[in-house]
Design a protein around this motif. Sequence first.
Motif, mmCIF file in Angstrom:
data_model
loop_
_atom_site.group_PDB
_atom_site.id
_atom_site.type_symbol
_atom_site.label_atom_id
_atom_site.label_comp_id
_atom_site.label_asym_id
_atom_site.label_seq_id
_atom_site.Cartn_x
_atom_site.Cartn_y
_atom_site.Cartn_z
ATOM 1 N N TYR A 66 42.355 36.143 37.466
ATOM 2 C CA TYR A 66 42.451 36.914 37.218
ATOM 3 C C TYR A 66 43.812 37.015 38.865
ATOM 4 N N ILE A 80 46.527 40.224 40.608
ATOM 5 C CA ILE A 80 46.032 41.150 41.604
ATOM 6 C C ILE A 80 46.979 40.860 42.499
ATOM 7 N N LEU A 125 37.185 46.308 38.610
ATOM 8 C CA LEU A 125 38.485 46.106 38.541
ATOM 9 C C LEU A 125 39.010 45.301 37.788
ATOM 10 N N LYS A 126 37.601 43.997 37.906
ATOM 11 C CA LYS A 126 37.884 43.362 37.146
ATOM 12 C C LYS A 126 37.794 43.385 35.626
ATOM 13 N N ILE A 131 40.934 44.257 34.477
ATOM 14 C CA ILE A 131 42.169 43.292 34.166
ATOM 15 C C ILE A 131 41.669 42.616 32.537
ATOM 16 N N ARG A 132 40.473 41.982 32.996
ATOM 17 C CA ARG A 132 40.622 41.159 31.528
ATOM 18 C C ARG A 132 40.166 42.034 30.084
ATOM 19 N N GLU A 138 34.247 46.693 29.983
ATOM 20 C CA GLU A 138 35.584 45.485 29.383
ATOM 21 C C GLU A 138 35.807 46.177 27.422
#
Lengths: 381, 69, 271
Positions: free
Chosen positions: C4, C8, C27-28, C31-32, C180
Motif C-alpha cells: 500500500y 498512501i 481505504l485499503k 487502494i487495491r 474491492e
Amino acid sequence: MPVKISDKIRMMTGNEACAEGAIAAGCLFFGGYPITPSSEIAEYLSRRFPIIGGKFIQMEDEIGAMGSVIGAALTGMKAMTATSGPGFSLKQENIGYASMAEVPCVIIDVQRGGPSTGMPTLPAQMDVQQARWGTHGDRGVIALTASSAQETFEQTIHAFNLAERYMTPVVLLIDEITGHTTEKVTLPDYDSIERVDRKRPTEPPETYLPYKYTDDCIPTLAPFGTGYRYNVTGLCHNETGFPTNDPKEIERLILRLTEKIVKNRHEIINCKRTMLDDAEIAIFAYGSVARSARQAVLQLREEGIKAGLLEPTVLWPFPSEIVLKIAEQVDSFLVAEMNLGQMAREVELASKCKASIHRLNRVDGSPISPPQIVGKIKEVV
Amino acid sequence: MAEGAPASKKPAIIRVKLEWCKGCEICVTFCPKNVLEMEGGKVKVARVEDCTKCMLCELRCPDFAITVE
Amino acid sequence: MFDYLPYIREWNFPHIWCSGCGDGIVLKALIRATDGLGIHRDEAVMVSGIGCSSRTPGYVDVNTLHTTHGRALAFATGVKHASPNLNVIVVTGDGDATAIGGNHYIHAARRNIDITVLLYNNYIYGMTGGQVSPTTRKGDRASTAPFGSIEPPFNISGLAKAAGASFVARGDVYNVKKLEKLIKLAIQKKGFSLLEILSPCPTAWGRRNKMGHPVQLMEWLRDSTVSMEKWEKMTDEEREGKIRTGVLHDVARPEFTDEYAKLVKRLKAEK
C-alpha cells in the motif's frame, strides 16, 4: 446626430456587461442558481459558454453553485457565480472555504433589499458588510463595486485579475439599478485586455509545497491533474496543505490570510475623485448612488458650494488612509448609501473625528437622487 | 467468499507494525487457523506455522498494521 | 502481500480512525481497486466533505479535496464538469451525503454525472460524538436520541436509484474482497455510481447499541448481509433483519459531461 454603432459599442444591461466582462477576463466556468436580480448573468453565459469552450451549469442550490465554482477553479479554470442577497448569504460558508483554501474565484452580487427575501426587484446596498464579515473567521477580503454597465464590464475583469493574483475569492457588488439598466458599453479588443493568471509552480512535484510561505504571502496552487498531487482543505493547514493543530502554524496561516490583502492594499484600493482638491464637503458614495452624487457635485458647484466626491471602486479593503487624508482637509463628509449606514461607520472610524460625518440613507427600494443629495448637503453645510 | 483458500507451500512471514496496530482484534478473531493472539492490547503472531496465507487478516486490518508474505 | 505504501501518505499514519473502525478497511479496498484498474494517480481526484469517512482523502496520494460539510458532490461536480478527463471519486458519509448534503446527492444522481461515490454508512454522526443520523435505525440509541430514535431511517441506495443514478451497489467491511470488486465496478461505470458501504461505528454507535466491540460489529455484518442471489431465493420472513449486498441497480443512462459535449458539438454544427 445619429450615433454610429461600431462593432465595439453595444447597448447592454449591467448584468450582460458583467457576463461579457467575465468572458473578456478568460472565465470559462459558471456555476449558478437563479435569483433576481442577477439571473440574466447566468442566462447570458448559458448561451455563450457552450459556443466559446466554456462550461455552464445551473446547480441545485446556491451553496452547490459556490461549491462547483471552487471545484472548477482548482482544475485551473477561471470560475464565477452570480447571485443576490439571499443567495449571497447561503454561499458564505463556501466563500470562507475559498478564502481558507485560497482558491481564486469571482462572486457577483447584484444587490437587492433585505433582510430575508426583502425586495427582489428593487435596489439596495445592504450586502456591503456581509461581503466583509459574512463568513465566519478572520480573513482578508477583496470586494469591488461598479456604478454603470461600462464599469461593471471593467470591474468584472478586474475581479478575476485580483482573484488570480492574490489567490482569493473576489466579490463584485453591484445593485439592481446597475444590473438592469441598459446603456452604452464600449468593449475593447479582448486581445488587448490585461489578464492575470495565477502563479504556476516552477519546482518539481517532489519539492512542491502548495502553501509555502513566501514574501508575497501568496500560495502557488497547481491545477488538479498536472502532476502535483496535494491536499486542499478548509481545516487549518500548514505549508503542505495538510491539517495541523500546531498553534504556531495555525497563527501563521490566519495572519497570512489577512496580511496578503493588507500588505498589498495600496495595489488593490482604488477611488475615483471628483472635485476634491478644494472641497469643503466630501460626498462618499459608491455603486449607482455615486452617479447621483456626481450630478449633485456639479449642481452644488454651480451654486457656489465647494463639494467633491470620493467614490471607491474597491470597498474592501476599505480606503482608510485616503478617507483620513480627505477628512483632514474638509469640514464634513456626507455618506450617501442605500442602507442604514454600513459604510458610514467605516468612514467614521477612518476619519478619526477630523471631520463631521453626515449620513443620507435610503432603504425603501428607491434610488438616491441628485436633488436628495443636494438638499441634504444644503441642510448640513 | 473463499475463506482460508489454499496458498503456496512456502512458510508465511507475518509482519506486524505495532505502532500502527490499535488492537481491535478483528484479525485475531477472524483468522480461520487461529494463528494470531492478543498480547498487551496488540496483535501477536503466535502460530505462524499454521498460516495458510489466506490474507484475511491483512485484508481486514483497518490500520495497515499486519501483512502476510 | 499488497504494497500500500506507494499509494498512501505514510507520514499521516497512524490514521485518526478509532480502533476497529471499518473506514481503514475501505481505504485499503479502495487502494487495491484503483491499483487493479490502473488508475493514474495524477488524474484521480478524491473529494470529501466533513466527518470520519471524509478524512479518507488525506491518506491517499492523489489530488485530494476536503470540502465543507455536505458539499463534496457540489465541489466534485465543478471538478468533473471543468475537467471531464479527471477520475473523480467522492468519499462521504451518511450524514454528510444524505442529511446536510441531501440536495446535492439527489441532483448529482439525477444529472448522472460521472462521479463515483463511496458512501460509508456508519449509522451515526461519529466525528461529532454519536448524534442520530438519517440512517440510524428506528429504536437505536444515539447521543441525541438517548431513548432510542423514533424516526425511520433513509434507504440511501434506494434514494440514489430513484433519483437517477446509473449504478447502485452495497458492500460492507466484513466481505472485503467483494467490497474491492464493487469499488472497481463503481469506478468503471460511466455515470453516477453510488456504492453504499456498511462500516458501522464501534465507538459512537456500537457502544450505545450492545455492539461495543469491533468484532461484534463484524460478526453482525457477517450474519446479516446476504448476496443478491441468496436474497432472491429468500422468503419475506427470512429477509427480516437481513441486508442485501452486491449490485442493486445497473443501467445505461446518458451521462452529464457527455451530454454537454454533445451540446457543444451540435452548436458547432449549426454555426
